[in-house]
Design an enzyme around this catalytic site. Structure first.
Site, mmCIF file in Angstrom:
data_model
loop_
_atom_site.group_PDB
_atom_site.id
_atom_site.type_symbol
_atom_site.label_atom_id
_atom_site.label_comp_id
_atom_site.label_asym_id
_atom_site.label_seq_id
_atom_site.Cartn_x
_atom_site.Cartn_y
_atom_site.Cartn_z
ATOM 1 N N HIS A 48 0.583 -0.952 0.180
ATOM 2 C CA HIS A 48 -0.492 -0.007 -0.026
ATOM 3 C C HIS A 48 0.685 1.325 0.101
ATOM 4 O O HIS A 48 0.649 2.373 -1.095
ATOM 5 C CB HIS A 48 -1.139 0.411 1.327
ATOM 6 C CG HIS A 48 -2.306 -0.474 1.170
ATOM 7 N ND1 HIS A 48 -3.489 -0.283 0.484
ATOM 8 C CD2 HIS A 48 -2.746 -1.449 1.660
ATOM 9 C CE1 HIS A 48 -4.101 -1.290 0.478
ATOM 10 N NE2 HIS A 48 -4.259 -2.109 0.718
ATOM 11 N N ARG A 49 1.906 0.809 0.533
ATOM 12 C CA ARG A 49 3.262 2.496 0.685
ATOM 13 C C ARG A 49 3.491 2.661 -0.276
ATOM 14 O O ARG A 49 3.291 3.379 -0.773
ATOM 15 C CB ARG A 49 4.098 2.093 2.319
ATOM 16 C CG ARG A 49 2.855 2.431 3.244
ATOM 17 C CD ARG A 49 4.679 2.864 4.077
ATOM 18 N NE ARG A 49 4.010 3.122 5.943
ATOM 19 C CZ ARG A 49 4.368 2.358 6.770
ATOM 20 N NH1 ARG A 49 5.822 2.174 6.991
ATOM 21 N NH2 ARG A 49 3.594 2.831 7.829
#
Length: 186
Positions: A48-49
């Site tokens: 996600h990051r």
């Protein structure tokens, strides 16, 4: 403006939330609710990051989400909350449902009300032009399957469903995402 995005696991809801955040033209602060307890979750968080722009701020918010929204809701900011269901899980697991049911109920109602109050205040500030920014909330729709076994699992489904209903009432826009396709339902 408050936007609620609902969908199933791997429906594309987080990606759509990120697209809306990019479109907002505001500084983005992602309020992440995940807690990392194992390697698989660590990989999910890292993925996600990686897909988010490097300029976005990330604030870890596994608890007390209402207070975090009040603290970080500022003019020119877009708060992207990902995700409500992990936050509900975190709050519900603070107490043992079998032995601390009363404390759990009291705690959860307090946390839920703080969140709803924070969203109502943000909406009022936006309408009064005191603070202009977006709040995008991403959450899993978990109430479309069978009734789960176990008291805590049923409680989770119930509380999440009631929370979604309350937020949808406050939200300016509500989206349902399935197979990566967002559908506006409000």
């Amino acid at each position: 403006m408050i936007k609620l995005i609902l969908g199933g696991a791997r429906s594309g809801k987080s990606r759509y939330g990120e697209q809306l955040a990019l479109q907002s033209k505001h500084r983005v602060n992602v309020l992440v609710t995940a807690q990392v307890y194992d390697q698989e979750m660590q990989q999910r968080v890292a993925a996600h990051r990686q897909q988010r722009p490097a300029t976005w701020q990330t604030t870890e918010t596994p608890f007390d989400l209402g207070n975090a929204i009040t603290q970080h809701h500022q003019t020119g900011d877009c708060l992207l909350v990902d995700c409500l269901t992990l936050w509900v899980t975190n709050e519900l697991l603070r107490f043992d449902i079998e032995h601390q049911g009363a404390q759990l109920s009291q705690h959860w109602q307090q946390q839920k009300q703080q969140l709803l109050d924070a969203l109502a205040l943000a909406k009022q500030q936006d309408q009064d032009k005191q603070v202009v920014g977006d709040i995008i909330l991403v959450s899993n729709e978990v109430g479309m399957g069978i009734v789960p076994m176990g008291a805590i699992n049923r409680r989770f489904v119930d509380e999440t469903g009631w929370l979604h209903q309350s937020i949808a009432t406050l939200a300016d826009e509500v989206y349902w995402v399935v197979a990566g396709l967002p559908q506006r339902i409000k």
